[in-house]
Design an enzyme around this catalytic site. Sequence first.
Site, PDB file in Angstrom:
ATOM      1  CG  HIS A 192      -2.122  -0.856   1.062  1.00  0.00           C
ATOM      2  ND1 HIS A 192      -3.299  -0.423   0.508  1.00  0.00           N
ATOM      3  CD2 HIS A 192      -2.299  -2.157   1.356  1.00  0.00           C
ATOM      4  CE1 HIS A 192      -4.169  -1.424   0.499  1.00  0.00           C
ATOM      5  NE2 HIS A 192      -3.584  -2.496   0.997  1.00  0.00           N
ATOM      6  CB  THR A 218     -10.169   4.931  -2.212  1.00  0.00           C
ATOM      7  OG1 THR A 218      -9.904   5.258  -0.843  1.00  0.00           O
ATOM      8  CG2 THR A 218      -9.430   3.674  -2.606  1.00  0.00           C
ATOM      9  CE  LYS A 228      -6.421  13.838  -0.369  1.00  0.00           C
ATOM     10  NZ  LYS A 228      -6.348  12.573  -1.072  1.00  0.00           N
ATOM     11  NE  ARG A 229      -5.142  10.044   9.766  1.00  0.00           N
ATOM     12  CZ  ARG A 229      -4.903   9.133  10.720  1.00  0.00           C
ATOM     13  NH1 ARG A 229      -5.687   8.077  10.839  1.00  0.00           N
ATOM     14  NH2 ARG A 229      -3.921   9.281  11.565  1.00  0.00           N
ATOM     15  CE  LYS A 271     -13.968   6.672  -0.195  1.00  0.00           C
ATOM     16  NZ  LYS A 271     -13.284   6.978   1.089  1.00  0.00           N
ATOM     17  CE  LYS A 277      -3.140  10.699   2.767  1.00  0.00           C
ATOM     18  NZ  LYS A 277      -3.887  10.041   1.656  1.00  0.00           N
TER      19      LYS A 277
HETATM   20  C1  LIG Z   1     -12.021   7.131   1.389  1.00  0.00           C
HETATM   21  C2  LIG Z   1     -11.590   7.568   2.715  1.00  0.00           C
HETATM   22  C3  LIG Z   1     -10.233   7.808   2.964  1.00  0.00           C
HETATM   23  C4  LIG Z   1      -9.158   7.708   1.897  1.00  0.00           C
HETATM   24  O1  LIG Z   1      -9.002   8.976   1.317  1.00  0.00           O
HETATM   25  P1  LIG Z   1      -7.715   9.297   0.391  1.00  0.00           P
HETATM   26  O2  LIG Z   1      -8.036  10.635  -0.180  1.00  0.00           O
HETATM   27  O3  LIG Z   1      -7.679   8.234  -0.653  1.00  0.00           O
HETATM   28  O4  LIG Z   1      -6.553   9.302   1.283  1.00  0.00           O
HETATM   29  C5  LIG Z   1      -9.867   8.231   4.223  1.00  0.00           C
HETATM   30  N1  LIG Z   1     -10.781   8.391   5.198  1.00  0.00           N
HETATM   31  C6  LIG Z   1     -12.086   8.175   4.982  1.00  0.00           C
HETATM   32  C7  LIG Z   1     -13.050   8.396   6.097  1.00  0.00           C
HETATM   33  C8  LIG Z   1     -12.543   7.749   3.746  1.00  0.00           C
HETATM   34  O5  LIG Z   1     -13.840   7.511   3.555  1.00  0.00           O
END
Ligand SMILES: *Cc1c(COP(=O)(O)O)cnc(C)c1O
Length: 841
Positions: free
Chosen positions: A377, A676, A568-569, A680, A574
């Site tokens: 990952h 991911t 995101k985190r 979304k 990032k």
């Molecule tokens: C999808 C999701 C992530 C992943 O987000 P990235 O932008 O791909 O890092 C992190 N936290 C939550 C709550 C999510 O639903």
Amino acid sequence: MSVQTDSDKRKQISVRGIVAVENVAEVKKAFNRHVHYTLVKDRNVATPRDYYFALAHTVRDHLVSRWIRTQQYYYEKDPKRVYYLSLEYYMGRSLQNTMINLGIQGTVDEALYQLGLDIEELEELEEDAGLGNGGLGRLAACFLDSMATLGLAAYGYGIRYEYGIFAQKIENGEQQEEPDDWLRYGNPWEKARPEYMLPVNFYGRVVDTPEGKKWIDTQVVFAMPYDSPIPGYNNNVVNTLRLWSAKSPIDFNLRFFNSGDYIQAVLDRNIAENISRVLYPNDNFFEGKELRLRQEYFMCAATLQDIIRRYKSSKFGSREAVRKTFESLPDKVAIQLNDTHPALAIPELLRVLVDIEKVPYEKAWQLVVKCCAYTNHTVLPEALERWPCSMLENVLPRHMQLIYHINFLHLQEVEKRWPGDMDRLRRMSLIEEEGEKRVNMANLCVVGSHAVNGVAAIHSDILKATVFRDFYEMWPEKFQNKTNGITPRRWLLLCNPGLSDLICDKIGEDWTVHLDKLQGLKRWAKDPTFQRAVMKVKQENKLRLASLIERDTGVKINPASMFDIQVKRIHEYKRQLLNILHVITLYNRIKRDPSSVVTPRTVMIGGKAAPGYYVAKQMIALACAVGNTINNDPDVGDKLKLIFLENYRVTLAERIMPAADLSEQISTAGTEASGTGNMKFMLNGALTIGTMDGANVEMAEEAGEQNMFIFGMRVNDVEELQRRGYNAYEYYERNPELRQCIEQIRSGFFSPGEPSRFAHIADVLLHHDRFLHLADYEAYIEAQQKVSDVYQDQAKWAEMVIENIASSGKFSSDRTIAEYARQIWGVEPTWEKLPAPHETA
Ligand SMILES: *Cc1c(COP(=O)(O)O)cnc(C)c1O
């Protein structure tokens, strides 16, 4: 007979299930029965939470027969089982997802309405199952949904953390962590299985006996399984997520100390049970704590006992000859490792086969490799697990021996192929000898698996060229790509009913299980009526998010502004800082010319920082401080806002995605394995501003670069710049707007009460920046200007939105899982529909 009443807040579409009067009556009856018998309340004293639990139990009842029958069916048919091993499952809520997958949402909505209850208010009382940090944990949750929907005989295995990911509170513009006591009111979705409790050993020592090695004098902790149902979409399949909870043995401590201190011995039971107490809150970061190592082994050891028990007691495996040799284990068992966190499954399976089942070592190793597969990952070095040998030796002495032995045989093979290549031997060793001796868990996984995959095409290529280069040379056939995906049920059907209805009107409902069908929307991309309909849904979703934010933060936002969102985190790679630099740049431009016409924006940033990650916490504080300055400046007004979204989690993501106009995916090229969140946003009709990183590359391939805002360095540019030597100061000196931003951060413009508050952030950007923010600044600002320009042309914007939605089919986790099934696990998705409970005797 079906009824349509104006009571339905959610417009009824057929995917929500046919609403029949008699079924509504049954749901009402069941609900009232649960209020009475399960909650032991009458309606005079029942609280909203009682009603939530009564509702959850009512819906759960609909799962039970399907669950039992699915498991019976697997026993009878005895297909190859898929075991997904993950230390994280970021599930979020289950109620609405269960209703949707069972097709009873319309019926339940109507029943609750007739009972005078607000179903949406009750849904809000469910705690998120936050047993994950971010993308990796959410991926596991999406995979469970897809595996059940594709009809795979799959099981998720993990840990039932008593405390999930912490709740984030923003106090005085800083992150505070609060423990996530998600089980406080009970969990209606789980079923404890104390009768299947299993022992897990730790510590002790290894002795030689005539019958082989023996691991003795261990400390035992029991693993108690809790099962949760995983319903497939509209197919009557219900798979199982089995999470282990640590239980002390009855005589814990009394046996060892026998000090006569009974009270102390009872109190000490907690020590063993701490194993499943709390999720480690690090995303993409390895913290070598012994408790974490014990969590990882606890999960693997309990799970493998379960796997082997099921194999032996299966119709096929119970044949005497098969049971002895385990010859057909790989025909019946596929084990997928979600990152290296469950890597100990490899030496543990080997140990069980060799030490307990007495399978000859060579045979046992072949079986292990055929059963196991590993998903990588990340390539960030700070995230790679490297456990000190001394710690492994102490906690798991037999496993350490086995790892040395695996390594010995492995290096013999390397030496045979590349005689005398000492450097290669060192690079490929499972044991790192520089400094403290450590086991490289990624190398262990590659050696112990028949398949290794990255999670987006570009990431899989990087793996082959960098971290696993030598291994790729040795075993090119092991390496695969499996681009991540998301479940379209939760991430469109559930979270965005308005858009779902609109899509169904145009192309029917097949897209829910065949997301490629969204392609069918392309013919309406330029259709003004459809464009307006899509933008109207977006506007409604924005209004809903705006009122939620106003309720929670008191900040009023302009719903006509562009919703520009990065959730995101929080992590340096990032590059939330790049986003903040853009916001400051826009602010400075407005201040320079307050009468200028700009495209109004509401920039939202959300995400949790690991509690021990100092710079990430500073990034949150900076976002809050910049927001504070901008949001209260009368010169700015409605033109620009920066809002930090508190406590980003699955449930908040479900509100955010449908309301986003612009999705920020701006990691340094080569650092984000897939992402991911990007998918979304795309599925929900946001446009992406992003780098050529992770799955963004494939999104651009699917939608066409003309439908995204791609900017910045590519992977090869990054590599070249790093070879040349990155000098942030060059960019700082060359660009006055950039220089102004950094100076403001450095000198306390956003923290007048404490001028040096963000000096460290400025210092990171100028002197210690591994992620090359300033090198991409200009290109980013330019791309953002294009975004603003296109947004002025709402027809063009809508066309791009539709093109994006129509091109997002590849990013269904159904597609991802079908690929894992065929190319790694050796099973065929059936898309089979089991009979509903009432359809057969
Ligand atoms: C999808 C999701 C992530 C992943 O987000 P990235 O932008 O791909 O890092 C992190 N936290 C939550 C709550 C999510 O639903």
